[in-house]
Design a protein around this motif. Structure first.
Motif, PDB file in Angstrom:
ATOM      1  N   SER A  88      56.961  50.291  63.316  1.00  0.00           N
ATOM      2  CA  SER A  88      57.805  49.256  64.219  1.00  0.00           C
ATOM      3  C   SER A  88      57.102  47.857  64.438  1.00  0.00           C
ATOM      4  CB  SER A  88      58.464  50.110  65.211  1.00  0.00           C
ATOM      5  OG  SER A  88      57.828  50.133  66.288  1.00  0.00           O
ATOM      6  N   THR A  91      57.496  46.059  61.068  1.00  0.00           N
ATOM      7  CA  THR A  91      58.970  46.069  60.370  1.00  0.00           C
ATOM      8  C   THR A  91      59.862  46.395  61.450  1.00  0.00           C
ATOM      9  OG1 THR A  91      58.863  48.264  59.725  1.00  0.00           O
ATOM     10  CG2 THR A  91      58.056  46.815  58.166  1.00  0.00           C
ATOM     11  N   GLY A  93      62.574  44.656  62.165  1.00  0.00           N
ATOM     12  CA  GLY A  93      64.054  44.301  61.831  1.00  0.00           C
ATOM     13  C   GLY A  93      64.598  45.479  61.309  1.00  0.00           C
ATOM     14  N   GLN A  94      63.837  46.334  60.437  1.00  0.00           N
ATOM     15  CA  GLN A  94      64.411  47.556  59.796  1.00  0.00           C
ATOM     16  C   GLN A  94      64.618  48.680  60.815  1.00  0.00           C
ATOM     17  OE1 GLN A  94      61.644  49.105  56.809  1.00  0.00           O
ATOM     18  NE2 GLN A  94      62.991  50.917  56.368  1.00  0.00           N
ATOM     19  N   VAL A  96      65.648  47.986  63.885  1.00  0.00           N
ATOM     20  CA  VAL A  96      66.911  47.686  64.515  1.00  0.00           C
ATOM     21  C   VAL A  96      67.969  47.710  63.589  1.00  0.00           C
ATOM     22  CG1 VAL A  96      68.057  45.485  65.574  1.00  0.00           C
ATOM     23  CG2 VAL A  96      65.674  45.842  65.908  1.00  0.00           C
ATOM     24  N   THR A  97      67.901  47.499  62.479  1.00  0.00           N
ATOM     25  CA  THR A  97      69.195  47.670  61.402  1.00  0.00           C
ATOM     26  C   THR A  97      69.504  49.101  61.557  1.00  0.00           C
ATOM     27  OG1 THR A  97      68.623  45.710  60.174  1.00  0.00           O
ATOM     28  CG2 THR A  97      69.861  47.443  59.185  1.00  0.00           C
ATOM     29  N   SER A 150      64.452  49.806  69.903  1.00  0.00           N
ATOM     30  CA  SER A 150      65.751  49.998  69.131  1.00  0.00           C
ATOM     31  C   SER A 150      66.358  51.527  69.523  1.00  0.00           C
ATOM     32  CB  SER A 150      65.198  50.256  67.579  1.00  0.00           C
ATOM     33  OG  SER A 150      64.419  51.257  67.345  1.00  0.00           O
TER      34      SER A 150
END
Length: 339
Positions: A88, A91, A93-94, A96-97, A150
């Motif tokens: 994390s 990456t 953003g991955q 959170v998505t 997240s």
């Protein structure tokens, strides 16, 4: 009960699926899994022999697929998540998505189709570091790393569907899990697989970070208990009986693997490596939850699985972590947390 399990080909999810397939009142278990690097159909093994099991390859962010699947089920247990702190850091953003948008997609479908039970599986890392004491379920959420943030966000999204729509959401937050079939990016299987290959292992700082260790089968027992008896809108902490610094399980693993401390190197701490997690899990104990597994015995069983199954973990070890920067000089607010 017709049960949809997201992330059911992952480490904890696959153990849970095998557990609930044996329940007489479970008519069907559908696993939805994207089979990213940490998911593997072979984790389910002989579960595929059950006529109750259906496997669907797909993403929890796929609204049409999720809607179609939820419509056919009466309950949901949501494991699907990006779950490794180190990844994390590079990456975010991955994370959170998948963790936030994926949870919202699933909760939205659960609300529309009148799902009877929805369990969202989370982590003690949402509470952030504690110098002393233990976090109860109403403790403030103070996540530090992007992964924990997240998951905290996904917890709040899930619970908002209870507050707003009365979707029957419960949240479980567990401490560090371990056991067979865990991906070797996590500390126990990482150390075991390195030691079995004759390699060194590394401890951040001087190995002083404190974590609570929970055998995966005990976590799954707690999750099933919440699925069956949890009160909608409530959060349940799931802990074990063993709080250890990272040096302590390292010492146990060295003994089991026939190695010594010459194989251990201390390196600078990584970013956002919280010094201590601790939870109070007395709330779920009132429902009858009690961890059944002794840490030392189950750790030996876990190592034995990796010794017996090199064909399973060797390919996983070829998926290296992104480069992770070490911790910067602590700010005044963090003094003492990385001592």
């Amino acid at each position: 009960m017709r049960l949809l399990v997201t992330g059911g080909a992952g480490f904890i999810g696959s153990h849970f699926v095998k557990r609930v397939l044996g329940a007489a009142d479970v008519e069907r278990v559908t696993v939805l899994d994207a089979l990213t690097y940490a998911g593997d159909r072979t984790n389910l093994g002989d579960a595929f022999l059950s006529p109750k099991l259906e496997f669907v390859l797909g993403d929890v962010c796929d609204r049409d697929l999720v809607d179609a699947l939820v419509a056919r089920h009466t309950a949901v247990v949501h494991f699907a998540a990006e779950s490794h702190v180190d990844r994390s850091l590079s990456t975010a953003g991955q994370f959170v998505t998948t963790n936030v948008i994926g949870t919202q997609t699933l909760a939205d479908a659960a609300m529309r189709h009148g799902i009877e039970r929805f369990v969202h599986v989370s982590t003690d890392e949402v509470y952030g570091p504690l110098v002393d004491g233990a976090a109860t379920e109403d403790f403030p959420l103070r996540p530090t790393a992007p992964y924990a943030a997240s998951k905290a966000a996904s917890d709040l999204v899930a619970l908002s569907y209870w507050q707003t729509y009365r979707a029957p959401v419960c949240v479980t937050r567990s401490s560090n899990n371990y056991g067979p079939r865990q991906h070797p990016e996590k500390i126990i299987p990482l150390f075991v697989t390195r030691l079995l290959r004759g390699e060194e292992v590394t401890l951040h700082d001087r190995g002083q970070h404190v974590r609570n260790w929970l055998y995966v089968a005990d976590n799954c027992a707690g999750i099933e208990l919440v699925l069956r008896q949890g009160v909608p809108g409530e959060v349940y902490n799931l802990g074990g009986g063993t709080d250890l610094t990272s040096r302590e399980p390292t010492g146990e693993l060295l003994k089991i693997c026939g190695a010594d401390w010459d194989r251990v190197t201390c390196i600078p701490d990584r970013l956002s490596n919280d010094i201590r997690y601790a939870m109070d899990w007395s709330k779920i104990a009132t429902l009858g939850y009690k961890p059944a597994r002794d840490f030392h015995a189950s750790l030996e069983e876990t190592v034995a699985w990796y010794m017996a199954n090199p064909d399973r973990w060797t390919p996983m070890s070829r998926n290296p972590l992104p480069a992770i920067p070490s911790a910067r000089t602590a700010s005044p607010a963090l003094e003492g947390q990385h001592a």
